[in-house]
Write a protein that holds these residues in place. Sequence first.
Motif, PDB file in Angstrom:
ATOM      1  N   ILE A  11     -26.700 -30.510  14.534  1.00 36.17           N
ATOM      2  CA  ILE A  11     -27.821 -29.750  15.077  1.00 36.17           C
ATOM      3  C   ILE A  11     -27.583 -28.260  14.815  1.00 36.17           C
ATOM      4  CG2 ILE A  11     -28.448 -31.467  16.806  1.00 36.17           C
ATOM      5  CD1 ILE A  11     -26.921 -29.842  18.876  1.00 36.17           C
ATOM      6  N   LYS A  12     -28.634 -27.483  14.898  1.00 38.76           N
ATOM      7  CA  LYS A  12     -28.575 -26.071  14.517  1.00 38.76           C
ATOM      8  C   LYS A  12     -27.514 -25.309  15.298  1.00 38.76           C
ATOM      9  CE  LYS A  12     -31.413 -21.923  14.018  1.00 38.76           C
ATOM     10  NZ  LYS A  12     -32.771 -21.323  14.211  1.00 38.76           N
ATOM     11  N   GLU A  13     -27.423 -25.588  16.598  1.00 41.93           N
ATOM     12  CA  GLU A  13     -26.459 -24.854  17.416  1.00 41.93           C
ATOM     13  C   GLU A  13     -25.026 -25.096  16.947  1.00 41.93           C
ATOM     14  OE1 GLU A  13     -30.069 -25.717  19.998  1.00 41.93           O
ATOM     15  OE2 GLU A  13     -28.890 -26.753  18.456  1.00 41.93           O
ATOM     16  N   VAL A  14     -24.727 -26.329  16.579  1.00 36.12           N
ATOM     17  CA  VAL A  14     -23.375 -26.653  16.095  1.00 36.12           C
ATOM     18  C   VAL A  14     -23.122 -25.968  14.756  1.00 36.12           C
ATOM     19  CG1 VAL A  14     -21.903 -28.529  15.245  1.00 36.12           C
ATOM     20  CG2 VAL A  14     -23.236 -28.836  17.349  1.00 36.12           C
ATOM     21  N   ARG A  15     -24.115 -26.007  13.882  1.00 34.90           N
ATOM     22  CA  ARG A  15     -23.959 -25.339  12.574  1.00 34.90           C
ATOM     23  C   ARG A  15     -23.714 -23.849  12.753  1.00 34.90           C
ATOM     24  NH1 ARG A  15     -28.627 -28.238  11.095  1.00 34.90           N
ATOM     25  NH2 ARG A  15     -29.789 -26.342  10.604  1.00 34.90           N
ATOM     26  N   ASN A  16     -24.431 -23.251  13.689  1.00 33.79           N
ATOM     27  CA  ASN A  16     -24.264 -21.811  13.920  1.00 33.79           C
ATOM     28  C   ASN A  16     -22.854 -21.474  14.386  1.00 33.79           C
ATOM     29  OD1 ASN A  16     -26.866 -21.207  13.155  1.00 33.79           O
ATOM     30  ND2 ASN A  16     -27.673 -21.110  15.236  1.00 33.79           N
ATOM     31  N   VAL A  17     -22.339 -22.256  15.328  1.00 34.98           N
ATOM     32  CA  VAL A  17     -20.992 -21.979  15.830  1.00 34.98           C
ATOM     33  C   VAL A  17     -19.971 -22.152  14.704  1.00 34.98           C
ATOM     34  CG1 VAL A  17     -19.183 -22.693  17.442  1.00 34.98           C
ATOM     35  CG2 VAL A  17     -21.556 -22.558  18.204  1.00 34.98           C
ATOM     36  N   LYS A  18     -20.133 -23.177  13.896  1.00 32.40           N
ATOM     37  CA  LYS A  18     -19.209 -23.370  12.770  1.00 32.40           C
ATOM     38  C   LYS A  18     -19.270 -22.179  11.818  1.00 32.40           C
ATOM     39  CE  LYS A  18     -19.027 -28.422  12.906  1.00 32.40           C
ATOM     40  NZ  LYS A  18     -19.238 -29.711  12.211  1.00 32.40           N
ATOM     41  N   ALA A  19     -20.468 -21.670  11.576  1.00 30.91           N
ATOM     42  CA  ALA A  19     -20.594 -20.502  10.700  1.00 30.91           C
ATOM     43  C   ALA A  19     -19.943 -19.279  11.334  1.00 30.91           C
ATOM     44  CB  ALA A  19     -22.069 -20.230  10.405  1.00 30.91           C
ATOM     45  N   PHE A  20     -20.102 -19.116  12.677  1.00 33.62           N
ATOM     46  CA  PHE A  20     -19.488 -17.972  13.358  1.00 33.62           C
ATOM     47  C   PHE A  20     -17.962 -18.038  13.271  1.00 33.62           C
ATOM     48  CE2 PHE A  20     -23.370 -18.149  16.387  1.00 33.62           C
ATOM     49  CZ  PHE A  20     -24.157 -17.530  15.429  1.00 33.62           C
ATOM     50  N   ILE A  21     -17.416 -19.247  13.403  1.00 32.63           N
ATOM     51  CA  ILE A  21     -15.962 -19.421  13.313  1.00 32.63           C
ATOM     52  C   ILE A  21     -15.476 -19.009  11.928  1.00 32.63           C
ATOM     53  CG2 ILE A  21     -14.106 -21.136  13.265  1.00 32.63           C
ATOM     54  CD1 ILE A  21     -15.673 -22.679  15.433  1.00 32.63           C
ATOM     55  N   ARG A  22     -16.138 -19.511  10.867  1.00 26.20           N
ATOM     56  CA  ARG A  22     -15.726 -19.161   9.506  1.00 26.20           C
ATOM     57  C   ARG A  22     -15.883 -17.660   9.249  1.00 26.20           C
ATOM     58  NH1 ARG A  22     -15.220 -23.313   5.779  1.00 26.20           N
ATOM     59  NH2 ARG A  22     -13.771 -21.815   4.848  1.00 26.20           N
ATOM     60  N   LYS A  23     -16.947 -17.079   9.806  1.00 30.93           N
ATOM     61  CA  LYS A  23     -17.180 -15.649   9.604  1.00 30.93           C
ATOM     62  C   LYS A  23     -16.082 -14.813  10.260  1.00 30.93           C
ATOM     63  CE  LYS A  23     -20.648 -12.007  10.290  1.00 30.93           C
ATOM     64  NZ  LYS A  23     -22.023 -11.701  10.768  1.00 30.93           N
ATOM     65  N   SER A  24     -15.723 -15.161  11.493  1.00 32.18           N
ATOM     66  CA  SER A  24     -14.688 -14.389  12.197  1.00 32.18           C
ATOM     67  C   SER A  24     -13.348 -14.496  11.481  1.00 32.18           C
ATOM     68  CB  SER A  24     -14.563 -14.861  13.646  1.00 32.18           C
ATOM     69  OG  SER A  24     -14.062 -16.189  13.721  1.00 32.18           O
ATOM     70  N   GLU A  25     -13.059 -15.662  10.925  1.00 34.72           N
ATOM     71  CA  GLU A  25     -11.807 -15.850  10.190  1.00 34.72           C
ATOM     72  C   GLU A  25     -11.809 -15.052   8.893  1.00 34.72           C
ATOM     73  OE1 GLU A  25     -10.827 -20.388  11.798  1.00 34.72           O
ATOM     74  OE2 GLU A  25     -11.723 -20.076   9.821  1.00 34.72           O
ATOM     75  N   ALA A  26     -12.955 -15.033   8.214  1.00 31.98           N
ATOM     76  CA  ALA A  26     -13.058 -14.280   6.966  1.00 31.98           C
ATOM     77  C   ALA A  26     -12.862 -12.790   7.213  1.00 31.98           C
ATOM     78  CB  ALA A  26     -14.404 -14.536   6.301  1.00 31.98           C
ATOM     79  N   ILE A  27     -13.455 -12.294   8.293  1.00 35.45           N
ATOM     80  CA  ILE A  27     -13.273 -10.888   8.647  1.00 35.45           C
ATOM     81  C   ILE A  27     -11.802 -10.600   8.918  1.00 35.45           C
ATOM     82  CG2 ILE A  27     -13.746  -9.155  10.424  1.00 35.45           C
ATOM     83  CD1 ILE A  27     -16.564 -10.429  10.683  1.00 35.45           C
ATOM     84  N   ALA A  28     -11.148 -11.495   9.663  1.00 29.17           N
ATOM     85  CA  ALA A  28      -9.729 -11.304   9.975  1.00 29.17           C
ATOM     86  C   ALA A  28      -8.884 -11.293   8.701  1.00 29.17           C
ATOM     87  CB  ALA A  28      -9.255 -12.398  10.926  1.00 29.17           C
ATOM     88  N   GLY A  29      -9.186 -12.201   7.779  1.00 32.76           N
ATOM     89  CA  GLY A  29      -8.431 -12.267   6.530  1.00 32.76           C
ATOM     90  C   GLY A  29      -8.627 -11.022   5.680  1.00 32.76           C
ATOM     91  N   ALA A  30      -9.879 -10.551   5.576  1.00 37.14           N
ATOM     92  CA  ALA A  30     -10.168  -9.352   4.785  1.00 37.14           C
ATOM     93  C   ALA A  30      -9.557  -8.110   5.424  1.00 37.14           C
ATOM     94  CB  ALA A  30     -11.676  -9.191   4.623  1.00 37.14           C
TER      95      ALA A  30
END
Length: 639
Positions: free
Chosen positions: A446-465
Amino acid sequence: MARLNLLEETRFEKLPVSVYEDEHIASKKVAYRISDIIKSKQRRGENAVLGLATGATPVEVYEELVRLHKEEGLSFKNVITFNLDEYYPMQPEAQQSYVKFMDENLFNHIDIRRDNIHIPDGTLKKEDIAEYCLAYEQKISAVGGLDFQILGIGRTGHIGFNEPGSAPNSGTRLVTLDDLTRRDASRDFGGKENVPTKAITMGIGTIFKAREIILMAWSKKKAPIIRKAVEGEISSNVPATYLQLSENVEFILDKDAASELTRFNTPWLVKDCIWDAQLIKKAVIWLSREVNKPILKLTEEDYNANGMAQLATEQGPAYDINIHVFNQLQHSITGWPGGKPKADDSQRPERAKPARKRSLIFSPHPDDDVISMGGTFIRLVDQGHDVHVAYQTSGNTAVWDTDVLRYVEFTIDFNQSIGEDTAQLEKTYEKMRKFIEKKQPNDLDIKEVRNVKAFIRKSEAIAGARYAGLQDKNIHFMALPFYETGKKVKNPVTEKDVELTMKLLQEIKPHQVFAAGDFADPHGTHIVCFRIIFEALKRLRETEDWTKDCWLWMYRGAWQEFEVHEIEMAVPLSPQEVQRKRHAIFQHQSQKDRPVFPGDDEREFWVRAEERNKETAVHYHELGLANYEAMEAFVRWKF
């Protein structure tokens, strides 16, 4: 004479092989052959009996047959089909069933009679399977046998689901699937644990009875098993080698799938070659490994004894060739991936000017940048370049559901701790938790789950960069539309994907672009993302002058590595830089320990990256170059 030359080139090949530029051309050729059989049978008032396969390999064949039906009037009313196999147990309406696959890719779009379609039944009781399989064979015989059989090939060498150990006279039966086969199917089922352990398959003996057999294979991923099937000894360990016993078989390959056949991989062993610089480099590196000597110790005798006398005679003496190739390798090594300021750059892979470059790293998934070129990323920042990173997709299918709940629970607790109202958030959390409890493998989130998964990947990418030294303003999230389906099957690339990429390129006007070039990515995202970048740059080169000074470098690492003879820039890493790269990868916590989609490599991403980088350094050292801790490798794309 031409025929004799061809026989010499193919003397290692034990069955007929036709190689096409790409899978699109090859698929159309196969579709036309099927069409010709159907039409020929129609003219004689007979049925055409086809043996069909599933999987990614024949999809474009079926697309072309559908086109021929809709646009050119090809009728399938006289066609009878028998599919090779089906998982067991399997319900026909399941997303992974071959009934559904055939309906979606072929049968629903043509005028075939439904009672002429035969696909093994995955719903049978186990005690009924043997009788059913015998009846399946009898039906094939009753309609006169198979006129044409399509085959793919698995990486175990299976044809149909005839796994290693299958007998050459085997008939239709229930089989146990090899672990590698199940791993390859794991993405379709949401994990290997959900892949059936058994399947019903036509036997090799059944396949052999077809009057014409075509085995198709595309991509470099299939190249190693194709070489075994075509050039190897007949063995039950590679069931496809049994096809060498048939007089009615032909392998149809694209260039990548054929790339490890002797005539393409080491052509000097079968014919006189036109020795360009790249082929000389490849051959000398091969010879060095073959005789286990550094390049500068290779002798005339080594050349003559290993099929390279022509090279030594035409381009020699051998020592001059050795020095030339050694220097090429030496010049590919640089600690300055952005170019070394105020230095002679005539023998360096990158330009010295401008001293401070704008570098744009495209990352298909939110972690490919640090996994594949984290050391170079960090070095570009440390050396003062204006580095940007662009995450092309959200990566929102590759997060565990348990992580989603954990992050939302954390958010609820945090908000409560500072006195924020959490009623709506808790309501959303309950909706997500109930969905996840009932979720079946490969269900669309569902959309809410997809959004949270995207937020998790985004926060990790920011941390890595950030760990690599980047400022937030230089971190870009593109969320290209083609990816945002929430499913393993993505949308086709659209104009919007290209336009978003062009816009970012126009904003940054980079001197360097780095893009993922490991097209062995089993999910296909890397090559799709590369094609979008290529199309964007191609269009911009027609109108914008800055693009003439923009170099495109391809990196690898997540799924494969470049061969040494391909490498044009090798960036050495010290032990400390290897450790820094490891910690940048560690910022992607959702991908650590056990990523959702590991592919067929069970190693963690950081382990893969380190071991591949060290292997590249070892290869250089074995050829006689300096002994570095690790190396990241790049190839420049020539427009």
